[in-house]
Design a protein around this motif. Structure first.
Motif, PDB file in Angstrom:
ATOM      1  N   UNK A  43       4.812   3.089 -12.750  1.00  0.00           N
ATOM      2  CA  UNK A  43       3.384   3.253 -12.945  1.00  0.00           C
ATOM      3  C   UNK A  43       2.666   2.252 -12.071  1.00  0.00           C
ATOM      4  N   UNK A  44       1.465   2.573 -11.749  1.00  0.00           N
ATOM      5  CA  UNK A  44       0.670   1.665 -10.941  1.00  0.00           C
ATOM      6  C   UNK A  44      -0.798   1.946 -11.213  1.00  0.00           C
ATOM      7  N   UNK A  45      -1.524   0.900 -11.508  1.00  0.00           N
ATOM      8  CA  UNK A  45      -2.957   1.087 -11.727  1.00  0.00           C
ATOM      9  C   UNK A  45      -3.666   1.231 -10.395  1.00  0.00           C
ATOM     10  N   UNK A  61       8.092   8.745  -9.744  1.00  0.00           N
ATOM     11  CA  UNK A  61       9.489   8.331  -9.833  1.00  0.00           C
ATOM     12  C   UNK A  61       9.897   7.586  -8.570  1.00  0.00           C
ATOM     13  N   UNK A  62      10.580   6.500  -8.789  1.00  0.00           N
ATOM     14  CA  UNK A  62      11.037   5.627  -7.701  1.00  0.00           C
ATOM     15  C   UNK A  62      11.918   6.412  -6.727  1.00  0.00           C
ATOM     16  N   UNK A  63      11.628   6.257  -5.447  1.00  0.00           N
ATOM     17  CA  UNK A  63      12.369   7.005  -4.436  1.00  0.00           C
ATOM     18  C   UNK A  63      13.812   6.518  -4.344  1.00  0.00           C
ATOM     19  N   UNK A  64      14.045   5.314  -4.783  1.00  0.00           N
ATOM     20  CA  UNK A  64      15.384   4.734  -4.664  1.00  0.00           C
ATOM     21  C   UNK A  64      16.253   5.005  -5.893  1.00  0.00           C
ATOM     22  N   UNK A  67       8.070   0.101  -4.563  1.00  0.00           N
ATOM     23  CA  UNK A  67       8.797   1.232  -3.974  1.00  0.00           C
ATOM     24  C   UNK A  67       7.853   2.388  -3.695  1.00  0.00           C
ATOM     25  N   UNK A  68       8.246   3.234  -2.772  1.00  0.00           N
ATOM     26  CA  UNK A  68       7.545   4.494  -2.616  1.00  0.00           C
ATOM     27  C   UNK A  68       7.948   5.399  -3.759  1.00  0.00           C
ATOM     28  N   UNK A  69       7.046   6.304  -4.109  1.00  0.00           N
ATOM     29  CA  UNK A  69       7.348   7.251  -5.173  1.00  0.00           C
ATOM     30  C   UNK A  69       7.734   8.580  -4.541  1.00  0.00           C
ATOM     31  N   UNK A  70       8.546   9.355  -5.266  1.00  0.00           N
ATOM     32  CA  UNK A  70       8.852  10.713  -4.799  1.00  0.00           C
ATOM     33  C   UNK A  70       7.575  11.520  -4.899  1.00  0.00           C
ATOM     34  N   UNK A 119       0.837  -1.204   0.000  1.00  0.00           N
ATOM     35  CA  UNK A 119       0.000   0.000   0.000  1.00  0.00           C
ATOM     36  C   UNK A 119       0.869   1.250   0.000  1.00  0.00           C
ATOM     37  N   UNK A 120       0.495   2.202  -0.798  1.00  0.00           N
ATOM     38  CA  UNK A 120       1.272   3.440  -0.850  1.00  0.00           C
ATOM     39  C   UNK A 120       2.524   3.329  -1.694  1.00  0.00           C
ATOM     40  N   UNK A 121       2.660   2.219  -2.406  1.00  0.00           N
ATOM     41  CA  UNK A 121       3.850   2.059  -3.235  1.00  0.00           C
ATOM     42  C   UNK A 121       3.478   1.803  -4.695  1.00  0.00           C
ATOM     43  N   UNK A 122       4.470   1.969  -5.540  1.00  0.00           N
ATOM     44  CA  UNK A 122       4.298   1.729  -6.970  1.00  0.00           C
ATOM     45  C   UNK A 122       5.306   0.671  -7.399  1.00  0.00           C
TER      46      UNK A 122
END
Ligand SMILES: [Zn+2]
Length: 149
Positions: free
Chosen positions: A124-126, A115-118, A86-89, A74-77
């Motif tokens: 992208x995420x539906x 964009x990936x925080x790492x 990952x979490x997104x910026x 949850x809260x990740x893409x």
């Protein structure tokens, strides 16, 4: 049996016995035997021992690895570069309607871009009108708009 097996160091045009494969791939002998009964055909048999072609093994394991879909938390893409959830910026997050409607209630489908925080890679995420609130609750600093039709 759910872990990814590293196989890149196998040589394409070499033949391996069951035991050699098990050692090289750091799996048990019974795992190799299991594969042999589930799609990995031994190339030949020598003195009652199976021989596997390195290339066949690679193709087999590549397919097998691809079957593991990464579940996003949850809260990740999903980041294709990291091949991980990952979490997104937060500043990179954009939401767009895909134009598709889901279910009987015609809920808007929403694509999350970020964009990936790492690694900074594009992810992208539906999501949907119903679920986007949960996603955004992980990003209290999000200042963009939630689209609606
Ligand atoms: Zn990444």
């Amino acid at each position: 049996m759910g872990k990814r097996v590293k196989y890149q160091h196998l040589k394409d045009y070499r033949f391996y016995t069951t035991l050699e494969l098990a050692k090289l791939l750091k799996v048990s002998k019974s795992t190799v035997i299991y594969w042999a009964h589930h799609g990995l055909e031994p190339t030949k048999r020598e003195q009652r021992r199976w021989k596997f072609n390195g290339k066949d093994v690679k193709i087999y394991l590549k397919k097998k690895n691809n079957k593991f879909k990464v579940k996003t938390d949850p809260g990740e893409v999903y980041c294709p570069s990291c091949r991980a959830s990952r979490r997104a910026k937060v500043k990179s997050i954009e939401l767009k309607l895909t134009g598709r409607k889901l279910g009987k209630n015609l809920i808007d489908q929403i694509m999350i871009y970020g964009k990936c925080i790492k690694c900074g890679g594009q992810c992208t995420q539906l999501s949907s009108e119903n679920c986007i609130g949960i996603f955004l609750s992980y990003y209290p600093d999000f200042s963009g708009k939630v689209p609606s039709s």
